[in-house]
Design a protein around this motif. Structure first.
Motif, short mmCIF file in Angstrom:
data_model
loop_
_atom_site.label_atom_id
_atom_site.label_comp_id
_atom_site.label_asym_id
_atom_site.label_seq_id
_atom_site.Cartn_x
_atom_site.Cartn_y
_atom_site.Cartn_z
N GLU A 50 -1.73 2.10 12.36
CA GLU A 50 -1.35 2.16 10.94
C GLU A 50 -2.57 2.50 10.08
OE1 GLU A 50 0.71 -0.70 7.52
OE2 GLU A 50 0.50 -1.39 9.60
N ALA A 51 -3.71 1.89 10.39
CA ALA A 51 -4.93 2.18 9.63
C ALA A 51 -5.36 3.62 9.81
CB ALA A 51 -6.05 1.23 10.06
N ALA A 52 -5.23 4.15 11.03
CA ALA A 52 -5.60 5.55 11.29
C ALA A 52 -4.69 6.50 10.53
CB ALA A 52 -5.55 5.83 12.79
N ASP A 53 -3.39 6.20 10.49
CA ASP A 53 -2.45 7.05 9.76
C ASP A 53 -2.75 7.03 8.27
OD1 ASP A 53 -1.25 7.64 12.16
OD2 ASP A 53 0.38 6.20 11.91
N THR A 54 -3.06 5.85 7.75
CA THR A 54 -3.38 5.73 6.33
C THR A 54 -4.64 6.51 5.99
OG1 THR A 54 -2.37 3.53 6.27
CG2 THR A 54 -3.85 4.09 4.46
N TYR A 55 -5.63 6.43 6.87
CA TYR A 55 -6.88 7.15 6.65
C TYR A 55 -6.66 8.66 6.70
CZ TYR A 55 -11.53 9.03 7.59
OH TYR A 55 -12.69 9.77 7.56
N ALA A 56 -5.89 9.13 7.68
CA ALA A 56 -5.62 10.56 7.79
C ALA A 56 -4.90 11.08 6.55
CB ALA A 56 -4.79 10.84 9.05
N LEU A 57 -3.95 10.30 6.05
CA LEU A 57 -3.23 10.71 4.85
C LEU A 57 -4.17 10.79 3.65
CD1 LEU A 57 -0.50 11.37 3.56
CD2 LEU A 57 -0.17 8.92 3.16
N LYS A 58 -5.12 9.87 3.56
CA LYS A 58 -6.08 9.89 2.47
C LYS A 58 -6.94 11.15 2.51
CE LYS A 58 -8.49 6.18 1.42
NZ LYS A 58 -9.52 5.12 1.47
N VAL A 59 -7.43 11.51 3.70
CA VAL A 59 -8.27 12.71 3.82
C VAL A 59 -7.49 13.96 3.45
CG1 VAL A 59 -9.61 14.13 5.41
CG2 VAL A 59 -9.77 11.65 5.54
N LEU A 60 -6.26 14.08 3.95
CA LEU A 60 -5.47 15.27 3.68
C LEU A 60 -5.10 15.37 2.20
CD1 LEU A 60 -3.10 15.25 6.79
CD2 LEU A 60 -5.16 16.63 6.41
#
Length: 348
Positions: free
Chosen positions: A185-195
């Protein structure tokens, strides 16, 4: 005897008065002591943010040629550095994804790219990548508890020991699954932030009138550049370039080899080989592109001119500029211009 009794009562009254006064003084001073011990809103400590401070310092260090842009996401601001082309009409804009461990103005390669490419007709915008989420601290089993469990197991029947072991294994398994879900979940949230930060940077370029965009990733930033580019591969007003990609250092970073296997659009993969690992990773990327059947993937080896390190950034920028011209500008489709009707006159 008559004098002793009044004296005795007077002493009692005096002692009781003194005791009441002492209690009143303690009662009055107690709240002030508690108030002093409790931190007020003004004295509350604010946790410092080294990352935000570094970005602020970097923004202050820029000259008048660079426009400082702050991209906002989740109440935080992320630095982006824009520099316009030294030309009446720019070829387009380059959005630069720096390496994960660097900044939007890293002197090794990002600063030369974002400043020197403007001399050749390109607008540049270098963004800041947020730090990936940290892994959680695993649960620790104390040796004392292990020894105690061993002692208890030796004193209990075998059937009970198996039951206790199974219960402990079940608990550990559920804890591992929970940690894995939290990490994902943390990785998905981080990826969404970068994109979303990249999309915000792209919107900034559009607001400035940019009609063509080159997505360029350096080092680990190449992973994010490809991931952002893959959000919409059908756009004809974009191109993708990566320089010296590196293997992701965090599980939150997309896998570059997997994305290259899925890409169907042209990719310019520029690399140099200061060490054996870069050469091996370049071969892996090339094989992945060949397996996918992507005929638009092109890998180009850069000449670093290591004998003169002072001129190396300038030399690399010139190579990048030449590659952009040969592989992107010269191959851009030219719009069809309708022929204007010509009025013929007699005798012509």
């Amino acid at each position: 005897m008559k004098l002793i009794k009044p004296l005795f009562y007077s002493l009692l009254l005096l002692s009781s008065a003194l005791l009441n006064a002492a209690e009143d003084s303690n009662t009055e001073t107690a709240p002030s002591t508690d108030t002093a011990s409790k931190p007020t809103a003004q004295n509350e400590r604010i946790e410092p943010s080294p990352e935000q401070q570094r970005q602020a310092d970097l923004a202050l260090a820029q000259n008048s040629e660079t426009e400082v842009i702050w991209l906002e996401k989740d109440g935080e601001q992320w630095l982006a550095l824009y520099q316009s082309a030294v030309a009446a009409e720019a070829h387009g804009s380059i959005i630069i994804f720096p390496d994960q461990a660097t900044s939007a103005d890293w002197p090794g390669l990002i600063h030369p790219l974002r400043t020197q490419l403007t001399e050749h007709g390109w607008n540049t915008l270098a963004i800041t990548l947020p730090q990936p989420p940290q892994r959680g601290i695993p649960a620790r089993t104390l040796p004392t508890l292990q020894n105690r469990n061993q002692v208890q197991e030796s004193a209990t029947p075998a059937s009970e020991t198996v039951t206790g072991t199974e219960a402990e294994a079940s608990q550990n398994s559920s804890s591992t699954v929970s940690d894995a879900n939290t990490s994902t979940e943390a990785a998905d949230t981080y990826a969404l932030k970068v994109l979303e930060l990249a999309a915000s940077a792209s919107n900034q370029l559009k607001d400035k009138g940019s009609q063509f965009e080159v997505v360029l990733g350096v080092g680990e930033g190449a992973n994010w550049a490809v991931s952002y580019f893959m959000q919409d591969e059908t756009r004809a007003d974009r191109a993708l370039m990566i320089i010296n990609p590196t293997i992701a250092s965090s599980t939150s970073t997309p896998n570059l080899l997997s994305m290259i296997s899925e890409l169907k659009t042209p990719v310019l993969d520029l690399w140099s080989d200061p060490d054996l690992s870069n050469r091996s990773y370049a071969k892996q990327r090339l094989r992945a592109a060949k397996r996918s059947g992507n005929n638009g993937y092109r890998q180009i080896r850069l000449n670093q001119r290591l004998n003169d390190p002072r001129r190396m950034p300038l030399w690399l920028t010139k190579q990048v500029r030449g590659i952009l011209k040969t592989n992107i500008l010269d191959r851009k489709p030219t719009p069809d211009i309708a022929a204007e009707p010509v009025e013929l006159t007699p005798g012509s």
